[in-house]
Structure formats: structure tokens, C-alpha cells
Design an enzyme around this catalytic site. Structure first.
Site, short mmCIF file in Angstrom:
data_model
loop_
_atom_site.label_atom_id
_atom_site.label_comp_id
_atom_site.label_asym_id
_atom_site.label_seq_id
_atom_site.Cartn_x
_atom_site.Cartn_y
_atom_site.Cartn_z
N ASP A 138 -27.59 -15.50 -40.66
CA ASP A 138 -29.06 -16.22 -39.88
C ASP A 138 -29.11 -17.64 -40.74
OD1 ASP A 138 -29.44 -13.80 -38.50
OD2 ASP A 138 -30.65 -13.14 -40.61
N ASP A 161 -25.97 -16.01 -36.27
CA ASP A 161 -27.18 -14.61 -36.04
C ASP A 161 -28.34 -15.27 -35.54
OD1 ASP A 161 -28.69 -12.10 -35.39
OD2 ASP A 161 -27.97 -11.26 -36.99
N ASP A 165 -35.01 -15.60 -38.57
CA ASP A 165 -35.50 -13.89 -38.61
C ASP A 165 -36.22 -13.91 -39.56
OD1 ASP A 165 -34.04 -13.76 -35.88
OD2 ASP A 165 -32.30 -12.08 -37.29
N ARG A 218 -35.04 -15.28 -26.85
CA ARG A 218 -36.03 -15.30 -28.35
C ARG A 218 -36.40 -16.23 -29.35
NH1 ARG A 218 -32.17 -10.45 -32.21
NH2 ARG A 218 -31.52 -9.54 -30.30
#
Length: 325
Positions: A138, A161, A165, A218
Site C-alpha cells: 500500500d 495494492d 487503505d 474502489r
């Protein structure tokens, strides 16, 4: 002219970056914290090398870490993810400050057996005015009941990724005025469908004035959060915008969706979520925003002023990203 002392890539200096206040959920009191102030009240250091940066962000106590130039983070044994401790402001100087090849981990190590916030949860962290790219994991990961986090005016791209997050019981977060581009899985909110013990009732997050500039999906993808406020974001050329599952509550307001296949979804993957929409504009989109259930109006939780959705394609690209604070 400021006098700087250079020691192993670390420059001790007065604070040079603009000062501003967190808004949205990062400004709401909870978990023993009144609002998000980062390293305010602590000293300021300017870092120019990876060792100096890694040491500074891991120090105990309030600290303002000013990043100068490009710092390449080594992958090492931790996949290039480096821990940030409580009461930190990490801020880039000018428009060229960058972290390349690694990411920031805001939170304690993962512990699946922990289901309530521990006393030592990481909290009160600000990340502003940085370019982050090329991480093998991330770019920014917020986990394990971390709270009062403000991620503002950054440029995030090309991570393997997530870009940002937020998961495992984290809470009271604002993600604002960032540009996301050349990235696939952009914003995850909530770990997975089996993690309700940590995530349910938490994950309260505000996303506003972000520029999703051709990033794929997302924006965010949400599980369990009781309320998430998504307002005044510019979605451009995305496969989907927002997804709400596992009874998460999304309040979607004043956004501009251009060429987005699915702007907002509740019939997605896993149990259905909730979504309320107000004053959004959709242009060249293949589907409408899916709505379901009820969600608390954010106006009852914190003060804010939403810009007209029609102004979003102008003001967001002009104001989002680095060099604009």
C-alpha cells in the site's frame, strides 16, 4: 534566511509549511482525542534521506517531519512499509517532495484477536503535500484501531495494492484534496467480509474534494462503516466509483461523475450496503447511483459547506494534489 543544521540527512529547521486544520470526521472528538493536530507543539525536522525519514516518523512524541526532495524507501524485509507513530505531521516542502518505492503504515501490528481499541492505538497523524508512488504494497495503510488521521493534498499513484487503505477498527479519518491516478485498487475501507468484530461501528471517514483521475476502482469500497461521507469529489474515467456492502452507510453528496461505468453500487459483492445520494451530477455514465436504506445526514455530525457539484470539475483539479497548500 533560515539556518539549517544537517545531520545524517536530517535538517533541524523551523516549520515552513502551511498550517491548516483538519475537517470532516478527523475533526470529531472521540477515543479520548478532541481533534487531529498531528505533530503540533513538537519540534520540526527536515529530512532528505531514507534513514533520517524512517527514524523520524518512528520517534515517540509530537514531531513535524518535513520531507525535502525525493526519498526512495528500501523494500527490505517489511515489503517497504514503514511505521508511523502517534502525534506526527508528515508534510512535503514545495511541490517536489516524494516518497518512492515504499509506503506508510499507520497502526499497530495486525492482531485478529483484538476487537476493541487498545490504549496505545496509533492516533493523531497528518500526511500532507507528498507524492507517493511505486510501493510494492500500500501507499498508505491505516489499521488496528488507529484514529484521528488526516490525509490531505497528496498525489498517489502506481502502488501494487491500495493507495489509501483504512481497516481493522480504524476511525475518525478524513481523506481530502488528493489526486489519485495510474492506480487500480484505490481506497479500501473495511478489511474483509469476516472482519465485523473489528470494523462494525467504526471506520467513520470523510472523503472530499479528491480527484480520481482515471484510477480504476474502489473510490471507496466500503464494509461495515455506519457512516461514510463522500462529497465534492471528481470521478473521471473510472470503472466504478463507490461500493457499499455489509450494511455500510454511504452519504454521497455533490460529486461529479464523468465517464464512470457504475458511479455508486450497493449490489456488489457480499451483503448489501446502504447509500443515500444528494445533488450529484452524472455525465456519460452507464448506470445511476444505486440507493438503498437510510444514512445519518453528516450535517448533524460536523460543520461543512459543500460546493455545487457543477463546480467540481473546475475546483478539484485546480486544488487537489501537491504544491497547493
Amino acid at each position: 534566511m533560515l539556518a539549517l543544521a544537517l545531520v545524517a540527512g536530517l535538517l533541524v529547521a523551523p516549520v515552513q509549511a502551511a498550517v491548516a486544520s483538519a475537517d470532516g470526521f478527523a475533526s470529531v472528538a472521540g477515543h479520548g482525542q478532541v481533534t487531529t493536530t498531528g505533530g503540533a507543539g513538537g519540534p520540526a525536522v527536515t529530512v532528505t534521506t531514507a534513514p533520517a525519514f524512517i527514524e523520524a516518523i518512528a520517534r515517540p512524541g509530537p514531531l513535524i517531519v518535513q520531507v525535502s526532495g525525493t526519498i526512495t524507501l528500501p523494500r527490505g524485509s517489511n515489503d517497504g512499509m514503514y511505521p508511523v507513530t502517534s502525534d506526527k505531521t508528515i508534510i512535503g516542502l514545495g511541490s517536489t517532495a516524494a516518497l518512492v518505492g515504499g509506503g506508510l503504515n499507520i497502526g499497530l501490528p495486525v492482531d485478529d484477536d483484538l476487537t476493541s481499541p487498545p490504549a496505545n492505538a496509533v492516533h493523531n497523524v497528518i500526511i500532507r503535500n507528498l507524492r507517493l508512488s511505486g510501493a510494492s504494497d500500500d501507499l498508505i495503510n491505516v489499521q488496528m484501531f488507529s484514529h484521528h488521521i488526516w490525509i490531505d493534498h497528496n498525489d498517489l499513484s502506481d502502488g501494487d495494492d491500495g493507495a489509501v487503505d483504512i481497516k481493522r477498527g480504524s476511525d475518525l479519518v478524513t481523506v481530502s484534496w488528493n489526486r489519485f491516478h495510474d492506480h487500480d485498487k484505490t481506497l479500501l475501507l473495511g478489511h474483509d467480509d469476516d472482519n465485523g468484530a473489528q470494523d462494525a461501528g467504526r471506520l467513520r471517514t470523510t472523503y472530499h474534494h479528491n480527484y480520481f483521475d482515471g484510477s480504476d476502482q474502489r473510490h471507496p469500497r466500503v464494509r461495515f462503516a455506519p457512516i461514510v461521507h463522500v462529497y465534492n469529489n471528481y470521478f473521471r474515467d473510472n470503472s466504478y466509483g463507490i461500493a457499499s456492502t455489509n450494511d455500510a452507510g454511504l452519504f454521497v453528496e455533490g460529486n461529479y461523475f464523468y465517464s464512470v461505468n457504475n458511479p455508486g453500487r450497493v449490489d456488489f459483492s457480499g451483503p448489501l450496503g446502504r447509500m443515500v445520494q444528494r445533488d450529484n451530477i452524472l455525465v456519460d455514465c452507464n448506470h445511476a447511483i444505486e440507493v438503498r436504506g437510510s444514512v445519518t445526514d453528516p450535517r448533524t455530525l460536523y460543520p461543512y459547506t459543500a460546493d455545487p457539484a457543477s463546480s467540481v470539475p473546475t475546483i478539484v483539479p485546480a486544488g487537489a494534489g501537491v504544491g497547493r497548500i
